[in-house]
Design an enzyme around this catalytic site. Structure first.
Site: not given
Length: 576
Positions: A318, A511
């Protein structure tokens, strides 16, 4: 407000009835309704997720009653200052219902560290091992006693979170976290996390995207069966498998019942899976962005847009150009059509799960169920080879249902069936290597890019993500060819080099990484890059375990002795 009233509200906005979808959950505070709308559109916080992660100071009914009174006074257009005061009076800061948790099974110096030859990397691996203690969370009893006062989904057992803004569990992140935890000899922690997931399947029929009620109607890449496989392989806890095999089957049933689509290829019809979330309204955790994005499309298309955004979130990517396949401008997020794509990776994950289920049932002596899953895998394998595989290019590709053709853009997910062992041609790993060469992917020295398109979305160039490195590296490592094996190692070396370099500079793991200019923390997307970071740490430990006798920290960094590195890390922590 029930979702039926929500539907009437949407009809009042001019949306056609077939597009008026139910909200992501019933909560009039966390999922839909005027309070959520006014607070999020007022942009009280830089990150929309902050508000929906705050717990209530009192009951939802009382909060809604007080809000209704305030809204009436201001004719339903509450000034920002009054909204801020209302939230401060009736909500508690994020994280109040959680407490930090140090895993009881954490210990110094797990055995895999001894495999690491490079002294700098060994010291670094010890630091990564310690980060598990910082990422542990446990829910307070109040979440169970007053579930309506929080957006958290109660979990009985403590768990490891990704880090940063992500203070709850996430589904597919947890696989790479668990791999790292098992290397850290923390099988008890893994079992607790697995039990949480199994409990969710028993309660909801699937595992939500993450541990919040606003995630309830969407899942994430289905890796539960693989998590169980890794846990059982590590612990030989067959009793736990036997106790929960039916729940594993239930989770796969969710994907079969709710996420399948028929594709015709070569005159034959095949059944494959897709991401699909038929729930309306803006995502609560990105409410303002979704609402503003909807202003760029015709009113009657807004519910469809919001459902496609949720499907994109379900994919784990996403967002990405993988899903931006509709409309005249494919770089715009409003062109998202996630549910119109048949993803190579989703079907690879399910193919692998079906094989593992067959193996599980064989191990448990249930030949009937073993045969059932063996046949399901064979059917999926045939479908993937007919619909997704491209012999000329040597890779699998997402299939566009609307255009009736494959999307031939590069994504690491194009090699996910190799990682999942879902192929019949033993030479496929070498074909995959040629595909990487033809796509010029091996020219990137700091990691494998998520795509070759720079759309500004976080799952595109120039970002690189740990799980996607794993898909390619372990996929290539399946080859019997020494050259393909060597490329797998070199890709691992590149990724470790980037992780280690950034950690040495910032004393943090991230991340995602920007691999376009020497390697540094990534960017783009809907929020600032996050530190932590669960799956990045997990994959780093996996690669250090697998290639520890070969990996190096790099010429420049190798000049630092291990004691110097530790001193630098300690100094940076003291200065924070």
């Amino acid at each position: 407000m029930t979702w039926e009233l929500h539907l009437l509200l949407l009809l009042g906005l001019g949306l056609r009835s077939q597009e008026a979808l139910p909200p992501p959950c019933e909560s009039q505070i966390y999922c839909h309704g005027e309070l959520l709308h006014q607070v999020q559109m007022a942009q009280l916080y830089q990150d929309d997720k902050q508000f929906v992660d705050m717990s209530l100071a009192t009951s939802p009914d009382e909060v809604l009653q007080k809000f209704s009174e305030l809204a009436t006074v201001h004719n339903h257009s509450i000034p920002k200052e009054q909204l801020q005061e209302f939230v401060q009076s009736h909500f508690q800061p994020v994280g109040q219902e959680l407490q930090s948790w140090t895993p009881e099974d954490w210990k110094d110096s797990p055995q895999f560290l001894q495999k690491i030859s490079d002294a700098n990397l060994r010291v670094w691996a010890e630091e990564l091992h310690k980060i598990w203690k910082k990422l542990g969370k446990k829910m307070k009893a109040e979440v169970l006693s007053y579930p309506e006062r929080s957006s958290l989904i109660y979990s009985k057992h403590p768990f490891i979170v990704p880090g940063g803004r992500f203070v709850e569990f996430y589904y597919w992140d947890s696989y790479w976290v668990m791999e790292g935890l098992l290397l850290s000899e923390m099988a008890s922690t893994v079992k607790g996390m697995l039990q949480n997931f199994l409990d969710l399947v028993k309660t909801y029929g699937h595992i939500p995207n993450g541990g919040r009620i606003y995630y309830l109607q969407r899942s994430q890449p289905p890796l539960l069966t693989l998590m169980m496989d890794r846990y059982v392989a590590h612990t030989k806890d067959v009793a736990f498998l036997q106790e929960n095999i039916g729940t594993l089957a239930s989770e796969l049933d969710f994907w079969t019942v709710n996420r399948t689509v028929s594709v015709v290829s070569g005159g034959q019809s095949y059944v494959l899976n897709r991401y699909y979330v038929p729930y309306g309204g803006p995502r609560p955790e990105s409410y303002r962005k979704d609402a503003e994005l909807a202003n760029s499309v015709p009113e009657g298309d807004r519910e469809t847009l919001w459902a496609e955004l949720k499907a994109g979130a379900e994919s784990g990517w996403d967002f990405s150009s993988r899903w931006l396949v509709g409309g005249p401008d494919p770089d715009l997020l409003s062109s998202i059509r996630t549910s119109k794509m048949v993803p190579a990776d989703l079907n690879a994950f399910l193919c692998q799960a079906e094989e593992l289920m067959s193996n599980f049932y064989s191990r448990l002596g249930n030949d009937t169920e073993a045969t059932k899953y063996r046949n399901l895998r064979a059917q999926r394998l045939a479908a993937m080879e007919a619909v997704l595989w491209d012999e000329q290019k040597g890779a699998w590709f997402d299939y566009d249902l609307e255009k009736g053709k494959k999307n031939l853009e590069f994504y690491p997910s194009n090699l996910s069936p190799l990682w999942a062992g879902c192929f019949s041609d033993p030479s496929v790993a070498d074909k995959a290597l040629k595909y990487l060469e033809d796509s010029k992917i091996l020219t990137y020295q700091y990691g494998i890019p998520t795509s070759l398109r720079n759309t500004g979305q976080q799952w595109d160039f120039p970002n690189a993500w740990a799980p996607l490195q794993d898909l390619v590296i372990r996929g290539l490592a399946k080859s019997a060819s020494p050259r393909t094996q060597e490329v797998a190692f070199q890709l691992a070396q590149n990724w470790i080099k980037t992780n280690f370099k950034v950690y040495s500079q910032k004393s943090a793991m991230f991340e995602k990484y920007d691999i376009s200019n020497g390697g540094h923390p990534g960017g783009g997307g809907e929020y600032e890059v996050q530190e932590g970071f669960g799956w990045t740490n997990g994959l780093a430990l996996m690669l250090l375990d697998r290639y520890g006798d070969q990996l190096t920290s790099g010429t420049q960094l190798a000049s630092l002795g291990p004691h110097c590195l530790v001193a630098a890390l300690l100094l940076s922590l003291l200065l924070q």
